[in-house]
Design a protein around this motif. Structure first.
Motif, PDB file in Angstrom:
ATOM      1  N   ASP A  38     -16.627  56.899   7.672  1.00 38.88           N
ATOM      2  CA  ASP A  38     -15.267  56.735   8.181  1.00 38.88           C
ATOM      3  C   ASP A  38     -15.181  55.378   8.864  1.00 38.88           C
ATOM      4  N   ILE A  39     -14.482  54.437   8.232  1.00 38.39           N
ATOM      5  CA  ILE A  39     -14.370  53.073   8.743  1.00 38.39           C
ATOM      6  C   ILE A  39     -13.280  53.006   9.810  1.00 38.39           C
ATOM      7  N   GLY A  40     -13.633  52.472  10.978  1.00 37.31           N
ATOM      8  CA  GLY A  40     -12.675  52.431  12.075  1.00 37.31           C
ATOM      9  C   GLY A  40     -12.353  53.817  12.590  1.00 37.31           C
ATOM     10  N   GLY A  41     -13.288  54.748  12.389  1.00 35.58           N
ATOM     11  CA  GLY A  41     -13.036  56.145  12.750  1.00 35.58           C
ATOM     12  C   GLY A  41     -12.852  56.355  14.243  1.00 35.58           C
ATOM     13  N   GLY A  42     -13.559  55.564  15.042  1.00 35.50           N
ATOM     14  CA  GLY A  42     -13.387  55.631  16.485  1.00 35.50           C
ATOM     15  C   GLY A  42     -13.405  57.045  17.028  1.00 35.50           C
ATOM     16  N   ALA A  43     -12.335  57.384  17.737  1.00 34.22           N
ATOM     17  CA  ALA A  43     -12.222  58.702  18.352  1.00 34.22           C
ATOM     18  C   ALA A  43     -11.434  59.679  17.485  1.00 34.22           C
ATOM     19  N   SER A  44     -11.209  59.342  16.218  1.00 34.32           N
ATOM     20  CA  SER A  44     -10.466  60.216  15.312  1.00 34.32           C
ATOM     21  C   SER A  44     -11.114  61.592  15.221  1.00 34.32           C
ATOM     22  N   THR A  45     -10.284  62.601  14.997  1.00 39.13           N
ATOM     23  CA  THR A  45     -10.784  63.973  14.850  1.00 39.13           C
ATOM     24  C   THR A  45     -11.258  64.264  13.432  1.00 39.13           C
ATOM     25  N   LEU A  46     -11.205  63.291  12.527  1.00 31.04           N
ATOM     26  CA  LEU A  46     -11.641  63.548  11.157  1.00 31.04           C
ATOM     27  C   LEU A  46     -13.075  64.057  11.137  1.00 31.04           C
ATOM     28  N   VAL A  47     -13.948  63.460  11.942  1.00 28.82           N
ATOM     29  CA  VAL A  47     -15.348  63.854  11.936  1.00 28.82           C
ATOM     30  C   VAL A  47     -15.511  65.318  12.336  1.00 28.82           C
ATOM     31  N   ASP A  48     -14.714  65.793  13.292  1.00 30.10           N
ATOM     32  CA  ASP A  48     -14.776  67.202  13.709  1.00 30.10           C
ATOM     33  C   ASP A  48     -14.529  68.121  12.519  1.00 30.10           C
ATOM     34  N   HIS A  49     -13.478  67.787  11.762  1.00 28.21           N
ATOM     35  CA  HIS A  49     -13.074  68.651  10.654  1.00 28.21           C
ATOM     36  C   HIS A  49     -14.060  68.557   9.487  1.00 28.21           C
ATOM     37  N   LEU A  50     -14.659  67.376   9.285  1.00 27.11           N
ATOM     38  CA  LEU A  50     -15.675  67.266   8.241  1.00 27.11           C
ATOM     39  C   LEU A  50     -16.886  68.135   8.568  1.00 27.11           C
ATOM     40  N   LEU A  51     -17.300  68.125   9.831  1.00 23.99           N
ATOM     41  CA  LEU A  51     -18.409  68.987  10.233  1.00 23.99           C
ATOM     42  C   LEU A  51     -18.022  70.457  10.095  1.00 23.99           C
ATOM     43  N   ASP A  52     -16.796  70.787  10.492  1.00 23.38           N
ATOM     44  CA  ASP A  52     -16.324  72.166  10.350  1.00 23.38           C
ATOM     45  C   ASP A  52     -16.360  72.617   8.897  1.00 23.38           C
ATOM     46  N   ASP A  53     -16.080  71.676   7.980  1.00 22.13           N
ATOM     47  CA  ASP A  53     -16.024  71.991   6.551  1.00 22.13           C
ATOM     48  C   ASP A  53     -17.402  71.989   5.888  1.00 22.13           C
ATOM     49  N   GLY A  54     -18.437  71.701   6.652  1.00 20.32           N
ATOM     50  CA  GLY A  54     -19.790  71.803   6.132  1.00 20.32           C
ATOM     51  C   GLY A  54     -20.407  70.527   5.619  1.00 20.32           C
ATOM     52  N   PHE A  55     -19.762  69.365   5.819  1.00 19.62           N
ATOM     53  CA  PHE A  55     -20.365  68.105   5.392  1.00 19.62           C
ATOM     54  C   PHE A  55     -21.538  67.765   6.323  1.00 19.62           C
ATOM     55  N   ALA A  95     -22.508  66.029  18.157  1.00 19.15           N
ATOM     56  CA  ALA A  95     -22.541  64.578  17.952  1.00 19.15           C
ATOM     57  C   ALA A  95     -23.873  64.132  17.364  1.00 19.15           C
ATOM     58  N   ALA A  96     -24.928  64.896  17.602  1.00 21.28           N
ATOM     59  CA  ALA A  96     -26.247  64.555  17.072  1.00 21.28           C
ATOM     60  C   ALA A  96     -26.305  64.701  15.551  1.00 21.28           C
ATOM     61  N   ASP A  97     -25.327  65.384  14.968  1.00 20.71           N
ATOM     62  CA  ASP A  97     -25.289  65.578  13.518  1.00 20.71           C
ATOM     63  C   ASP A  97     -24.571  64.451  12.793  1.00 20.71           C
ATOM     64  N   VAL A  98     -24.139  63.427  13.526  1.00 16.57           N
ATOM     65  CA  VAL A  98     -23.362  62.319  12.973  1.00 16.57           C
ATOM     66  C   VAL A  98     -24.100  61.005  13.213  1.00 16.57           C
ATOM     67  N   ALA A  99     -24.017  60.082  12.262  1.00 16.31           N
ATOM     68  CA  ALA A  99     -24.535  58.728  12.455  1.00 16.31           C
ATOM     69  C   ALA A  99     -23.411  57.863  13.021  1.00 16.31           C
TER      70      ALA A  99
END
Length: 207
Positions: free
Chosen positions: A49-66, A90-94
């Motif tokens: 996620d480029i420029g993802g910053g504080a976006s909630t996209l990462v939350d939903h990707l983790l929720d969806d099993g990525f 947060a430890a599950d994300v780079a």
């Protein structure tokens, strides 16, 4: 605009505002999630996620099993807000602190997502570097999900000039290596109650 100015600007923004107070905030980035799902990437495929910053996209990707998600942003304070929100997850994300015009990827990803980062690159050289790093970071056959201000979008955001896009302008920028899969205009309602036109598009890198 040089990278140092950009970095200072966004560190100041996220040092003074919560993620829910910025104009581009979305509780659930519905359109992005739909396009990622439509791309039919596997749950263990790599997503950045480029420029993802504080976006909630990462939350939903983790929720969806990525399981292989990277979030890149120029502002360390924006990433810190996301990390604090996620807690132990947060430890599950780079997490990567970098200016996309200076990014030197050491790996590749299957899907590149960018909502509201590219349109801040108003200099042609910066846009050329963006596409250069996109090509080096995306796997052949990989997917690109882009969202930027559309033809009737605002001329400025967060006090900075932006580049508005039509689908033809995006196509010219990416070049012949990328095939358009879908496009849509969407009006984003900001937390302040104003409307911003976004152009969403999904592309596949030709093998």
């Amino acid at each position: 605009m040089n990278a140092g100015f950009r970095r200072d600007h966004w560190e100041t923004v996220y040092g003074s505002k919560k993620s829910t107070d910025v104009s581009w905030f979305q509780p659930r980035p519905e359109r992005s999630l739909q396009l990622i799902e439509k791309a039919a990437v596997d749950r263990d495929d790599a997503i950045i996620d480029i420029g993802g910053g504080a976006s909630t996209l990462v939350d939903h990707l983790l929720d969806d099993g990525f399981t292989d998600v990277t979030v890149l942003d120029i502002a360390s304070k924006s990433l810190l807000q996301a990390q604090q929100r996620l807690g132990e997850r947060a430890a599950d994300v780079a997490w990567v602190v970098a200016d996309i015009t200076e990014f030197r990827p050491s790996r590749t990803w299957r899907l590149w997502h960018d909502r509201a980062a590219l349109h801040f690159l108003v200099d042609e050289q910066d846009r050329a570097r963006y596409v250069e790093f996109l090509r080096s970071a995306l796997e052949p056959g990989g997917h690109v999900v882009l969202a930027m201000f559309g033809p009737d979008g605002p001329l400025k955001c967060s006090g900075l000039e932006i580049q508005r896009y039509s689908i033809d302008r995006v196509e010219d920028l990416l070049g012949p290596d990328f095939a358009l899969q879908s496009q849509a205009l969407e009006n984003h309602l900001t937390p302040m109650g104003s409307n911003q036109q976004f152009l969403y598009s999904c592309w596949t890198r030709r093998k």
